[in-house]
Design a protein around this motif. Structure first.
Motif, PDB file in Angstrom:
ATOM      1  N   UNK A 281       0.822  -1.208   0.000  1.00  0.00           N
ATOM      2  CA  UNK A 281       0.000   0.000   0.000  1.00  0.00           C
ATOM      3  C   UNK A 281       0.859   1.262   0.000  1.00  0.00           C
ATOM      4  N   UNK A 282       2.096   1.106  -0.399  1.00  0.00           N
ATOM      5  CA  UNK A 282       3.003   2.246  -0.578  1.00  0.00           C
ATOM      6  C   UNK A 282       3.543   2.192  -1.996  1.00  0.00           C
ATOM      7  N   UNK A 283       3.238   3.139  -2.870  1.00  0.00           N
ATOM      8  CA  UNK A 283       2.385   4.307  -2.638  1.00  0.00           C
ATOM      9  C   UNK A 283       0.914   3.930  -2.526  1.00  0.00           C
ATOM     10  N   UNK A 284       0.097   4.890  -2.165  1.00  0.00           N
ATOM     11  CA  UNK A 284      -1.335   4.651  -1.946  1.00  0.00           C
ATOM     12  C   UNK A 284      -1.975   4.172  -3.252  1.00  0.00           C
ATOM     13  N   UNK A 285      -2.660   3.013  -3.238  1.00  0.00           N
ATOM     14  CA  UNK A 285      -3.300   2.518  -4.474  1.00  0.00           C
ATOM     15  C   UNK A 285      -4.420   3.448  -4.936  1.00  0.00           C
ATOM     16  N   UNK A 286      -4.563   3.554  -6.257  1.00  0.00           N
ATOM     17  CA  UNK A 286      -5.629   4.352  -6.857  1.00  0.00           C
ATOM     18  C   UNK A 286      -6.549   3.408  -7.613  1.00  0.00           C
ATOM     19  N   UNK A 287      -7.777   3.260  -7.153  1.00  0.00           N
ATOM     20  CA  UNK A 287      -8.720   2.316  -7.742  1.00  0.00           C
ATOM     21  C   UNK A 287     -10.078   2.983  -7.892  1.00  0.00           C
ATOM     22  N   UNK A 288     -10.898   2.383  -8.758  1.00  0.00           N
ATOM     23  CA  UNK A 288     -12.252   2.900  -8.967  1.00  0.00           C
ATOM     24  C   UNK A 288     -13.254   2.299  -7.991  1.00  0.00           C
ATOM     25  N   UNK A 289     -12.964   1.106  -7.461  1.00  0.00           N
ATOM     26  CA  UNK A 289     -13.901   0.434  -6.551  1.00  0.00           C
ATOM     27  C   UNK A 289     -13.125  -0.511  -5.647  1.00  0.00           C
ATOM     28  N   UNK A 290     -13.773  -0.932  -4.568  1.00  0.00           N
ATOM     29  CA  UNK A 290     -13.151  -1.895  -3.664  1.00  0.00           C
ATOM     30  C   UNK A 290     -13.014  -3.265  -4.322  1.00  0.00           C
TER      31      UNK A 290
END
Length: 564
Positions: A281-290
């Motif tokens: 989780x480093x860097x912060x993940x970028x997602x559209x949905x869980x």
């Protein structure tokens, strides 16, 4: 000059000693001396004093440097007082003992001590453990090596992770179940750490592992599982659903001591949560949905099977291959982790669940519906028919509205369309594209605001029966040729779907749509013939000459000729 090796050697040796280890310098002096180099030459070569050369020739082991005397500090005159407070803490309640900050505040307020907090903090950290040992209590923390039986034990914990979800930073909960023998861990991210997430995380982990631990599973005193802690024992009053879940799967739960005193009892999974968060989780993940994020998490779990924990000779995957056949089999039916409730839909065609609002089709406004609340999504039923499904919102006091749920009402009230919250959410999610906006603007210019908006709503209704990319392709093609009716968009969307299904050459349905060359008029007969793939008609054309006599112009012309 001394360097402190034998009786204190010169300071001129300090720079050389800092560049090389003293042992290497001694070894070089002894080697060169055996080669016949004089002591004076050794002094010049190694930039050391005569005493250092003599010490190296006397012994291959450099003597231990005398430690520098400790520097005094302004805390010295108060150290005995701090020790007295720390000794009194041994008999004080655990939650009412001095912290370094409290000692710092008391020194300043009660004794006017001009000391640094960091000096106080360092001294308290050292002396607290020493005072415990002096009192015969031993160190506050000791660690005992453990041996785990394959397939027997597991540990469960939650941890917070920050995710950029649909362009917004949110804090989610990371569920982790770790097998103690192999270190195999299964993770899943949820919007919260509620009971639904707690149960659903277990079901997912058991499905991935292909079985259940045959021994104990260690837990914190989570509210999802524990209703209350009974006294100072390990007895717990469990929540009803957790008791039913354990009974369904046959789990044997072991509850750790509350607070820091019990943290070491499941240290494996607590360390695993931190390791997983730092490495994935480093860097912060970028997602559209869980759902998209959890697909990534599953891939990360599979990749982590190749790593080795500590000094183990085998990887996590190799260790798990040993214990996987020893796991207990899964029950034939999965436990329903969702929670049922019933609610009446309000006049905004919304239901309220856990402080958040979710939309349903407007035709159900005022009716009572059934709601299945799960950790990741929320499903709404009218009787046994599913009428809506939403991904759960991670925050509070938010709304998730589907534009499709309001289309029937918007046909009657087209003026409400431009400012509709559901429209803005559809734009943000990418379902209402710039192509939709361009076609809508052109339709309003051609037909007026109300009729142009109604035409757009008719187009949006196509999404219920056709894939999104085909409708977008139809909009782009219709916009290119100026076909500003829903029927024209529907026809072009079907053509895009047919071309994609039959593999005909041309741009794809969702790519290059604006560059397509489309005829102004499309023959419906040609479209049906191509769709049904009928053979070519080889029959000759019919003779229509006999019917020419029935035409008035032809008949009048012949009568004139006969009269002339």
């Amino acid at each position: 000059m001394h360097d402190g090796t034998a009786g204190g050697h010169g300071a001129a040796d300090g720079s050389q000693m800092a560049a090389e280890s003293r042992a290497q310098v001694f070894a070089g002096i002894r080697r060169d001396y055996r080669a016949g180099i004089s002591k004076r030459e050794l002094q010049r070569r190694y930039h050391v004093s005569f005493e250092t050369v003599q010490a190296a020739l006397d012994s291959a082991w450099p003597r231990q440097r005398r430690p520098m005397p400790p520097r005094g500090s302004r805390l010295d005159e108060f150290k005995s007082l701090v020790d007295e407070w720390l000794r009194a803490d041994l008999k004080a309640p655990r939650k009412q003992r001095h912290t370094a900050m409290r000692i710092f505040d008391r020194l300043r307020d009660e004794h006017d001590a001009d000391v640094s907090y960091f000096i106080v903090k360092k001294y308290v950290a050292e002396r607290r453990e020493e005072i415990r040992v002096e009192a015969g209590l031993g160190p506050s923390r000791t660690f005992i090596p453990q041996t785990h039986v394959p397939g027997a034990e597991a540990e469960v914990d939650f941890g917070d992770v920050t995710v950029e979800l649909a362009g917004r930073l949110v804090v989610c909960s990371l569920f982790s179940l770790r097998m103690s023998f192999s270190g195999k861990a299964v993770h899943q991210v949820f919007a919260s750490a509620g009971q639904e997430a707690f149960l659903e995380g277990h079901v997912h982990a058991f499905r991935v592992l292909g079985g259940l631990p045959i021994g104990k599973v260690r837990y914190d005193n989570l509210k999802a599982a524990i209703a209350s802690v009974l006294g100072f024992s390990r007895a717990r009053k469990e929540t009803e659903r957790w008791t039913l879940f354990r009974s369904h799967y046959g789990l044997d739960a072991f509850y750790c001591q509350p607070g820091l005193e019990g943290a070491h009892e499941k240290g494996g999974v607590e360390g695993q949560v931190g390791w997983f968060r730092r490495n994935h989780f480093v860097p912060v993940p970028k997602v559209a949905s869980l759902a998209e994020l959890n697909e990534m998490v599953d891939a990360w779990d599979q990749g982590d099977d190749a790593r080795r924990i500590g000094g183990r000779a085998r990887t996590v995957g190799e260790m798990f291959a040993i214990e996987q056949p020893l796991l207990a089999p899964l029950p034939e039916e999965e436990f329903e982790t969702g929670r049922w409730s019933h609610q009446r839909v309000d006049r905004y065609a919304q239901i309220n669940m856990r402080t958040n609002r979710y939309s349903v089709p407007v035709r159900f406004a005022g009716r009572k519906v059934s709601i299945l609340l799960r950790a990741s999504d929320l499903i709404v039923y009218d009787g046994r028919t599913q009428i809506a499904r939403h991904e759960r919102l991670p925050g509070k006091m938010e709304a998730r509205l589907e534009l499709d749920h309001y289309l029937e009402a918007l046909i009657r009230k087209p003026g409400a369309m431009p400012g509709a919250t559901a429209l803005e959410q559809a734009r943000a999610a990418g379902r209402f594209t710039p192509v939709h906006d361009a076609w809508w603007e052109a339709a309003r210019k051609a037909h007026g605001d109300a009729e142009g908006t109604r035409a757009l709503i008719d187009v949006l209704l196509l999404h219920r029966h056709m894939a999104h990319e085909y409708v977008v392709a139809g909009l782009a093609a219709a916009l290119t040729v100026g076909a500003l009716t829903a029927d024209g968009v529907a026809l072009e969307a079907r053509k895009a779907a047919d071309a994609h299904r039959t593999g005909e050459p041309g741009p794809g349905p969702s790519r290059g749509c604006l560059r397509r060359q489309v005829n102004n008029v499309t023959s419906l007969t040609e479209h049906r013939l191509r769709t049904q793939q009928l053979p070519d008609d080889t029959r000759p054309l019919p003779d229509m000459s006999k019917y020419d006599d029935l035409l008035p112009s032809r008949r009048r012309g012949r009568e004139d000729q006969a009269g002339g």
